[in-house]
Design an enzyme around this catalytic site. Structure first.
Site, PDB file in Angstrom:
ATOM      1  N   LYS A 128      34.569  51.312  49.134  1.00  0.00           N
ATOM      2  CA  LYS A 128      35.497  50.578  49.993  1.00  0.00           C
ATOM      3  C   LYS A 128      36.887  51.224  49.977  1.00  0.00           C
ATOM      4  O   LYS A 128      37.491  51.449  51.022  1.00  0.00           O
ATOM      5  CB  LYS A 128      35.606  49.130  49.515  1.00  0.00           C
ATOM      6  CG  LYS A 128      34.393  48.330  49.919  1.00  0.00           C
ATOM      7  CD  LYS A 128      34.555  46.891  49.550  1.00  0.00           C
ATOM      8  CE  LYS A 128      33.541  46.059  50.305  1.00  0.00           C
ATOM      9  NZ  LYS A 128      33.830  45.980  51.732  1.00  0.00           N
ATOM     10  N   SER A 159      40.279  45.225  55.803  1.00  0.00           N
ATOM     11  CA  SER A 159      39.507  46.090  56.703  1.00  0.00           C
ATOM     12  C   SER A 159      39.842  45.847  58.171  1.00  0.00           C
ATOM     13  O   SER A 159      39.521  46.677  59.026  1.00  0.00           O
ATOM     14  CB  SER A 159      38.005  45.865  56.486  1.00  0.00           C
ATOM     15  OG  SER A 159      37.661  46.147  55.160  1.00  0.00           O
ATOM     16  N   HIS A 189      29.056  39.869  30.911  1.00  0.00           N
ATOM     17  CA  HIS A 189      30.147  40.740  30.439  1.00  0.00           C
ATOM     18  C   HIS A 189      31.388  39.915  30.087  1.00  0.00           C
ATOM     19  O   HIS A 189      32.331  40.454  29.523  1.00  0.00           O
ATOM     20  CB  HIS A 189      30.461  41.865  31.437  1.00  0.00           C
ATOM     21  CG  HIS A 189      31.068  41.436  32.733  1.00  0.00           C
ATOM     22  ND1 HIS A 189      30.791  42.038  33.914  1.00  0.00           N
ATOM     23  CD2 HIS A 189      31.937  40.457  33.033  1.00  0.00           C
ATOM     24  CE1 HIS A 189      31.467  41.454  34.891  1.00  0.00           C
ATOM     25  NE2 HIS A 189      32.170  40.489  34.369  1.00  0.00           N
ATOM     26  N   HIS A 190      31.376  38.627  30.436  1.00  0.00           N
ATOM     27  CA  HIS A 190      32.456  37.747  29.980  1.00  0.00           C
ATOM     28  C   HIS A 190      32.198  37.256  28.564  1.00  0.00           C
ATOM     29  O   HIS A 190      32.983  36.494  28.023  1.00  0.00           O
ATOM     30  CB  HIS A 190      32.584  36.539  30.907  1.00  0.00           C
ATOM     31  CG  HIS A 190      32.925  36.910  32.325  1.00  0.00           C
ATOM     32  ND1 HIS A 190      34.216  36.972  32.772  1.00  0.00           N
ATOM     33  CD2 HIS A 190      32.149  37.253  33.377  1.00  0.00           C
ATOM     34  CE1 HIS A 190      34.221  37.322  34.054  1.00  0.00           C
ATOM     35  NE2 HIS A 190      32.978  37.504  34.445  1.00  0.00           N
ATOM     36  N   THR A 201      32.580  49.376  45.080  1.00  0.00           N
ATOM     37  CA  THR A 201      34.001  49.069  45.211  1.00  0.00           C
ATOM     38  C   THR A 201      34.770  50.349  45.518  1.00  0.00           C
ATOM     39  O   THR A 201      35.675  50.359  46.361  1.00  0.00           O
ATOM     40  CB  THR A 201      34.532  48.426  43.921  1.00  0.00           C
ATOM     41  OG1 THR A 201      33.628  47.399  43.541  1.00  0.00           O
ATOM     42  CG2 THR A 201      35.898  47.819  44.147  1.00  0.00           C
ATOM     43  N   HIS A 206      46.799  25.427  35.597  1.00  0.00           N
ATOM     44  CA  HIS A 206      47.238  26.568  36.411  1.00  0.00           C
ATOM     45  C   HIS A 206      46.012  27.300  36.956  1.00  0.00           C
ATOM     46  O   HIS A 206      45.923  27.584  38.147  1.00  0.00           O
ATOM     47  CB  HIS A 206      48.113  27.509  35.587  1.00  0.00           C
ATOM     48  CG  HIS A 206      48.338  28.855  36.212  1.00  0.00           C
ATOM     49  ND1 HIS A 206      49.116  29.035  37.326  1.00  0.00           N
ATOM     50  CD2 HIS A 206      47.854  30.089  35.891  1.00  0.00           C
ATOM     51  CE1 HIS A 206      49.117  30.313  37.662  1.00  0.00           C
ATOM     52  NE2 HIS A 206      48.360  30.978  36.811  1.00  0.00           N
ATOM     53  N   SER A 208      32.948  20.381  48.957  1.00  0.00           N
ATOM     54  CA  SER A 208      33.720  20.853  50.106  1.00  0.00           C
ATOM     55  C   SER A 208      33.391  22.314  50.413  1.00  0.00           C
ATOM     56  O   SER A 208      33.164  22.689  51.567  1.00  0.00           O
ATOM     57  CB  SER A 208      35.206  20.687  49.809  1.00  0.00           C
ATOM     58  OG  SER A 208      35.965  21.513  50.641  1.00  0.00           O
ATOM     59  N   SER A 209      33.321  23.135  49.355  1.00  0.00           N
ATOM     60  CA  SER A 209      33.030  24.559  49.561  1.00  0.00           C
ATOM     61  C   SER A 209      31.649  24.756  50.154  1.00  0.00           C
ATOM     62  O   SER A 209      31.448  25.609  51.019  1.00  0.00           O
ATOM     63  CB  SER A 209      33.083  25.315  48.232  1.00  0.00           C
ATOM     64  OG  SER A 209      34.399  25.424  47.812  1.00  0.00           O
ATOM     65  N   ASP A 250      34.126  26.825  68.794  1.00  0.00           N
ATOM     66  CA  ASP A 250      34.618  26.112  67.610  1.00  0.00           C
ATOM     67  C   ASP A 250      33.642  26.407  66.478  1.00  0.00           C
ATOM     68  O   ASP A 250      32.710  27.191  66.645  1.00  0.00           O
ATOM     69  CB  ASP A 250      34.679  24.594  67.887  1.00  0.00           C
ATOM     70  CG  ASP A 250      35.694  23.896  66.974  1.00  0.00           C
ATOM     71  OD1 ASP A 250      35.657  24.165  65.757  1.00  0.00           O
ATOM     72  OD2 ASP A 250      36.511  23.108  67.482  1.00  0.00           O
ATOM     73  N   HIS A 255      31.029  34.697  37.742  1.00  0.00           N
ATOM     74  CA  HIS A 255      31.238  36.048  38.238  1.00  0.00           C
ATOM     75  C   HIS A 255      31.114  36.169  39.743  1.00  0.00           C
ATOM     76  O   HIS A 255      31.991  36.745  40.381  1.00  0.00           O
ATOM     77  CB  HIS A 255      30.466  37.122  37.492  1.00  0.00           C
ATOM     78  CG  HIS A 255      31.170  38.422  37.682  1.00  0.00           C
ATOM     79  ND1 HIS A 255      32.280  38.774  36.963  1.00  0.00           N
ATOM     80  CD2 HIS A 255      31.025  39.379  38.620  1.00  0.00           C
ATOM     81  CE1 HIS A 255      32.774  39.902  37.441  1.00  0.00           C
ATOM     82  NE2 HIS A 255      32.029  40.291  38.438  1.00  0.00           N
ATOM     83  N   GLU A 260      31.867  33.941  41.636  1.00  0.00           N
ATOM     84  CA  GLU A 260      33.097  33.284  42.066  1.00  0.00           C
ATOM     85  C   GLU A 260      34.251  34.288  42.249  1.00  0.00           C
ATOM     86  O   GLU A 260      35.012  34.186  43.199  1.00  0.00           O
ATOM     87  CB  GLU A 260      33.491  32.206  41.048  1.00  0.00           C
ATOM     88  CG  GLU A 260      34.890  31.640  41.193  1.00  0.00           C
ATOM     89  CD  GLU A 260      35.080  30.777  42.436  1.00  0.00           C
ATOM     90  OE1 GLU A 260      34.059  30.413  43.052  1.00  0.00           O
ATOM     91  OE2 GLU A 260      36.230  30.488  42.771  1.00  0.00           O
ATOM     92  N   TRP A 311      40.486  26.950  32.025  1.00  0.00           N
ATOM     93  CA  TRP A 311      39.868  26.681  33.334  1.00  0.00           C
ATOM     94  C   TRP A 311      38.358  26.844  33.268  1.00  0.00           C
ATOM     95  O   TRP A 311      37.629  26.319  34.084  1.00  0.00           O
ATOM     96  CB  TRP A 311      40.473  27.562  34.426  1.00  0.00           C
ATOM     97  CG  TRP A 311      39.854  28.926  34.559  1.00  0.00           C
ATOM     98  CD1 TRP A 311      40.164  30.030  33.819  1.00  0.00           C
ATOM     99  CD2 TRP A 311      38.817  29.317  35.467  1.00  0.00           C
ATOM    100  NE1 TRP A 311      39.376  31.086  34.208  1.00  0.00           N
ATOM    101  CE2 TRP A 311      38.544  30.678  35.220  1.00  0.00           C
ATOM    102  CE3 TRP A 311      38.089  28.659  36.459  1.00  0.00           C
ATOM    103  CZ2 TRP A 311      37.578  31.388  35.923  1.00  0.00           C
ATOM    104  CZ3 TRP A 311      37.121  29.387  37.159  1.00  0.00           C
ATOM    105  CH2 TRP A 311      36.879  30.724  36.895  1.00  0.00           C
ATOM    106  N   TYR A 318      34.032  37.288  43.131  1.00  0.00           N
ATOM    107  CA  TYR A 318      33.812  38.025  44.378  1.00  0.00           C
ATOM    108  C   TYR A 318      33.997  37.128  45.587  1.00  0.00           C
ATOM    109  O   TYR A 318      34.381  37.595  46.663  1.00  0.00           O
ATOM    110  CB  TYR A 318      32.451  38.719  44.354  1.00  0.00           C
ATOM    111  CG  TYR A 318      32.451  39.809  43.320  1.00  0.00           C
ATOM    112  CD1 TYR A 318      33.271  40.920  43.484  1.00  0.00           C
ATOM    113  CD2 TYR A 318      31.735  39.698  42.137  1.00  0.00           C
ATOM    114  CE1 TYR A 318      33.359  41.894  42.515  1.00  0.00           C
ATOM    115  CE2 TYR A 318      31.818  40.668  41.157  1.00  0.00           C
ATOM    116  CZ  TYR A 318      32.629  41.766  41.351  1.00  0.00           C
ATOM    117  OH  TYR A 318      32.716  42.714  40.383  1.00  0.00           O
ATOM    118  N   ARG A 330      45.149  35.628  24.460  1.00  0.00           N
ATOM    119  CA  ARG A 330      45.608  34.815  25.580  1.00  0.00           C
ATOM    120  C   ARG A 330      45.606  33.338  25.192  1.00  0.00           C
ATOM    121  O   ARG A 330      45.080  32.968  24.153  1.00  0.00           O
ATOM    122  CB  ARG A 330      44.716  35.046  26.801  1.00  0.00           C
ATOM    123  CG  ARG A 330      43.286  34.687  26.578  1.00  0.00           C
ATOM    124  CD  ARG A 330      42.398  35.168  27.697  1.00  0.00           C
ATOM    125  NE  ARG A 330      42.518  34.325  28.869  1.00  0.00           N
ATOM    126  CZ  ARG A 330      41.509  34.078  29.721  1.00  0.00           C
ATOM    127  NH1 ARG A 330      40.323  34.615  29.509  1.00  0.00           N
ATOM    128  NH2 ARG A 330      41.680  33.327  30.768  1.00  0.00           N
TER     129      ARG A 330
END
Lengths: 405, 527
Positions: free
Chosen positions: B333, B270, B304-305, B330, B79, B171-172, B108, B255, B257, B144, B259, B452
């Protein structure tokens, strides 16, 4: 231990009343018999309350501090929430096209922008100050009264009392919930999934240092009431601590994904009074001693050989090799060795005193530090290992005891 | 410019690109590739959603009813992988493909064939992931995050996941190179960097993040691969390695990622808020600086993870401070969006509803983020349902809501038809309500200590889990309204004007709706 904050008592009280009515209605439907909602049980002693909404107060200062800072943060967030969304929803209400509001044309203001950068920064600094103090307190594992090692296994916990009262006690602690409950064949108990066969036992009001490691993959040792969670990392040792202020039973679970039975390796800690703990420790030690090797008893040959193989593997194999052939020129072979196959007295003497050649000790040192059982076992193992077939093929521990005198 | 458009009107391109299946397999047109990306990500969203609903079905009540724990772990793992790498990231790339050339006035994307390749890498990766359920041992069940040494224990499904992530990463990176080159080199004359639409800005920064961190992830999983098969011991203490090193490397990717998955969402919001407030975006330049600050800070907060791994005091304090700092840009924004709405002349079409929903619910995810950043408190909350609630608030109500907002906002430009406003509103309200029913109770579960990735849980957690499951199914079904709305819009509807929205600003609104196959072959001039 049942501890409830006032609000949640009220909430769960209301809840119980409502749910009791619902429960009577539901009971009428046989189809719902398998349904197992939370209101079917009460709060778990030392574990989660039914529909608990917030952190519990805990029974350590750290857990109480965590609960405090959480409530403080909630308050700060709530104030910001009300201010920001108050403005936003006011604007949504008043500045709509449908009520004929005409758009203004401002699109920047240096002063305002600086203000709403600086103010949040100051709030963050304000939060960081108490948090920093707490980090330092949490990480201070010095001057512990009792040191216990917790080892995570797939899927249970092992505990060894390393230092302090009860030193030497060790045990494995695994889930005691019957499978029938998990599979829904039996009603689930109040402590479903948070009960074990051998709980960890600690004294109250003592600083307990937990040294945490793992045997296979990463696990995490967590007890919410103590405010403690420490990853158990295979091959590394990390520590944390707690000082429980109330006698009782406290429960937690493994908190790092560790494979199939991740959800089924809980942690239960019994906090006892100092006297009860001393009593428990003494009893536990006696129990362990009773289980320990008894040199007086007559051992079965198969047991001696099995044990001896282990002793050999940890003490002898480096020189004499797993094949028993030794290293020619350096370490003699034990397969077909005259000492091994000859009279027991000579073999026992070699094990106890080592080999001295020309007045100088050789690489074959004395192994008198091993226990009588271990020495008898390894001697017996050697007399029967590989191609060896000695005359008196069994050495009993009492033979070693006799030879030591 | 209209002369240009007339010249390349609707009918004269029938012979300049392949038709039928070749149009899609050989696609080099940014709009076609954008469409491919968007459909791919929607299929992945539904696939990942089916896994999520299986999880919620199992967790509906305590005990094991539908799946065994080993399969449950496969479900949570896949998932996560499918939603992150298959749904959210490709969806944003789809938006980039459709919108960036039109928004900067380019004909293009810079590298049209590489663009084709970066899309067509995705289906094989998806097949590897989906196929891994069928191999002996099943899909990877290591979460994951694929933490070692658990990931070293897995079967061949793990290797398939590693290859899939490698392909997705490649690809990314190609997509990012394309986006950066397009933005930096192909802007219309007069469009300076500080005149670019904010969506373009956020994607420019995101693309740099992707290039910086995707190779790091590739490194981490390659090390897992060699630990598994080639006798290395990067993460094996017995061989001199360190399991925690995996976490450091993973989260150095992980991390930024998160963002990567939220900055383009900020960009979409925006664009939408000013349009429906009929005002200019408040604090454009501070928005750009805030985005850049978040991106830079994202590289120094990864641990922090890992507060519970037992890092030293100084480590905890540093990562706690750095993480708290992210609240500042943040916050800027959020304040800017509210200030844009302030004294506007607002209307509430579906894109605006989703954008406001985004601000509201994403901010709640931001608050729980601040709470989690406090290291001594994170010790309680780490690896509990609180974290699950937190990241679904920022990724579902954040990224996904922004994607919905963007879809409703630009779909008239893509299809030439207005979507059905009633369906859009149903979709919004159903999503918002069921989302909160699903994920709000998870805060309570986490605070009460429910870990979890648990296939089963104590009785005391039963009611909130049942509630979350009911909400989850509601949320899943609500997305069928979205599918219906999109299909209906493609098949017909009120014709859209070029301007579409009263106050929409930007070059994409100067081309007709639907946007012709080729746009801006002669670049427009921006004043």
């Amino acid at each position: 231990m049942r501890r409830q904050s006032e609000t949640s008592t009220i909430i769960s009280g209301l809840h119980h009343a409502a749910m009791a009515r619902a429960g009577r209605a539901a009971a009428a439907f046989g189809a719902l018999a398998a349904w197992a909602p939370a209101w079917a049980v009460g709060d778990m002693p030392g574990g989660p309350r039914v529909n608990q909404l917030n952190l519990g107060p805990g029974v350590t200062r750290i857990a109480a501090d965590q609960a405090w800072i959480h409530n403080f943060l909630l308050l700060v967030c709530l104030i910001i929430f009300v201010l920001v969304f108050g403005v936003m929803f006011y604007s949504i209400w008043k500045h709509r096209k449908s009520v004929g509001h005409k758009p203004a044309d401002f699109h920047e203001s240096t002063a305002v922008e600086i203000a709403w950068t600086v103010v949040p920064f100051l709030i963050v600094v304000g939060l960081a100050i108490p948090a920093t103090r707490m980090v330092i307190e949490q990480k201070d594992t010095s001057q512990a009264d009792l040191t216990i090692k917790a080892t995570g296994y797939q899927w249970k916990w092992g505990y060894e009392y390393l230092k302090g009262e009860g030193e030497g006690v060790s045990m494995l602690s695994g889930l005691s919930t019957p499978l029938a409950q998990i599979e829904g064949k039996e009603a689930k108990s109040e402590t479903y999934l948070m009960e074990v066969d051998n709980p960890l036992v600690v004294p109250v009001d003592q600083k307990i240092r937990m040294v945490v490691t793992a045997n296979d993959v990463i696990h995490a040792w967590m007890v919410p009431a103590f405010g403690v969670k420490q990853d158990a990392i295979p091959g590394f040792v990390r520590d944390t601590w707690f000082r429980a202020e109330k006698v009782g039973t406290y429960r937690g679970q493994c908190a790092e994904l560790c494979g199939k039975n991740h959800a089924f390796m809980p942690i239960v800690v019994e906090v006892k009074s100092r006297e009860d703990y001393s009593k428990w420790a003494a009893e536990k030690k006696k129990e362990m001693l009773a289980k320990a090797d008894d040199p007086a008893k007559e051992w079965a040959v198969a047991d001696l050989i099995a044990r001896g193989e282990k002793v050999y593997a940890s003490n002898c194999v480096a020189c004499h090799q797993a094949t028993g052939k030794g290293v020619p020129g350096a370490f003699p072979a034990l397969e077909g060795s005259k000492v091994v196959l000859g009279p027991q007295e000579e073999q026992i003497k070699t094990l106890l005193s080592g080999v001295v050649k020309d007045g100088k000790p050789t690489a074959m040192a004395s192994f008198k530090q091993l226990s009588d059982v271990e020495l008898a076992a390894v001697a017996t193992f050697l007399r029967n290992a590989w191609g060896n077939k000695a005359e008196d093929s069994v050495v009993q521990p009492r033979d070693i005891t006799a030879a030591r005198k | 410019m209209s002369a240009v458009l007339d010249h390349h009107g609707h009918d004269d391109h029938a012979h300049d690109h392949p038709h039928g299946w070749r149009r899609w397999v050989y696609a080099t047109n940014h709009k076609d590739i954008g469409t491919l990306y968007l459909w791919f990500s929607f299929v992945m969203l539904l696939s990942g959603g089916v896994l999520a609903l299986t999880i919620r079905a199992e967790l509906f009540q305590p005990g094991l009813q539908f799946v065994q724990p080993e399969f449950f772990n496969q479900l949570t793992t896949m998932h996560g992988l499918i939603m992150v790498f298959g749904a959210i990231m490709p969806a944003f790339v789809g938006f980039a493909n459709w919108q960036i050339p039109m928004m900067v006035g380019a004909a293009d994307m810079a590298f049209a064939r590489m663009n084709n390749f970066s899309f067509w890498l995705l289906p094989p990766a998806a097949l590897l992931l989906a196929g891994s359920f069928l191999v002996p041992g099943g899909a990877t069940a290591a979460g994951w995050t694929l933490y070692a040494p658990l990931s070293v224990q897995m079967g061949v499904g793990m290797d398939m996941a590693i290859f899939a992530v490698h392909i997705l990463g490649a690809s990314s990176i190609m997509g990012s190179i394309n986006i950066i080159t397009t933005i930096l080199n192909m802007r219309a004359p007069g469009m300076t960097l500080m005149k670019m639409p904010l969506f373009v800005w956020t994607w420019l920064i995101t693309a740099y993040l992707l290039i910086a961190v995707m190779p790091v992830l590739a490194g981490a999983i390659t090390m897992v691969l060699t630990d598994r098969h080639f006798g290395t011991s990067f993460f094996n203490a017995a061989g001199g390695g360190d399991p925690v090193m995996y976490q450091h490397i993973f989260w150095f990717f992980g991390h930024p990622e998160v963002y990567i998955m939220i900055l383009p969402a900020f960009g979409i919001v925006s664009e939408i808020i000013p349009t429906f407030s009929r005002k200019t975006l408040f604090g454009y330049s501070s928005m750009v600086y805030a985005t850049a600050s978040i991106a830079i800070l994202s590289f120094i907060v990864w641990a922090h993870h890992m507060f519970t791994t037992g890092m030293p005091v100084t480590g905890q304090i540093f990562f706690m401070y750095a993480t708290m700092l992210i609240a500042v840009p943040t916050g800027v924004k959020i304040f800017n969006w509210v200030a844009t709405m302030w004294r506007g002349s607002m209307t509430f079409e579906t894109p605006m509803l989703f954008a406001i929903g985004f601000i509201f619910v994403f901010t709640m995810g931001g608050f729980t983020g601040i709470i989690l950043s406090v290291a001594p408190l994170d010790i309680q909350l780490h690896d509990t349902y609180y974290v699950v609630a937190h990241f679904h608030y920022v990724l579902v109500a954040g990224s996904l809501f922004a994607l919905f907002a963007g879809t409703y906002y630009w779909i008239p430009k893509w299809t030439g038809h207005m979507y059905d406003e009633k369906l859009g509103k149903w979709h919004f309200w159903m999503s918002l309500i069921t989302f909160n029913i699903t994920f709000f109770p998870m805060h309570f579960l986490g605070l009460a200590g429910m870990p979890r990735r648990y296939a089963d849980y104590p009785m005391q957690f039963a009611d909130f889990n049942a509630l979350a499951s009911v909400g989850g199914f509601g949320f899943g079904l609500s997305q069928l309204i979205f599918l219906w709305a999109v299909l209906k819009c493609i098949r017909g509807g009120k014709p859209a004007t070029a301007q579409v929205w009263e106050h929409a600003q930007g070059l994409e609104w100067t081309v007709p709706s639907p946007a012709p196959f080729h746009t801006f072959e002669t670049p427009p001039v921006v004043k």
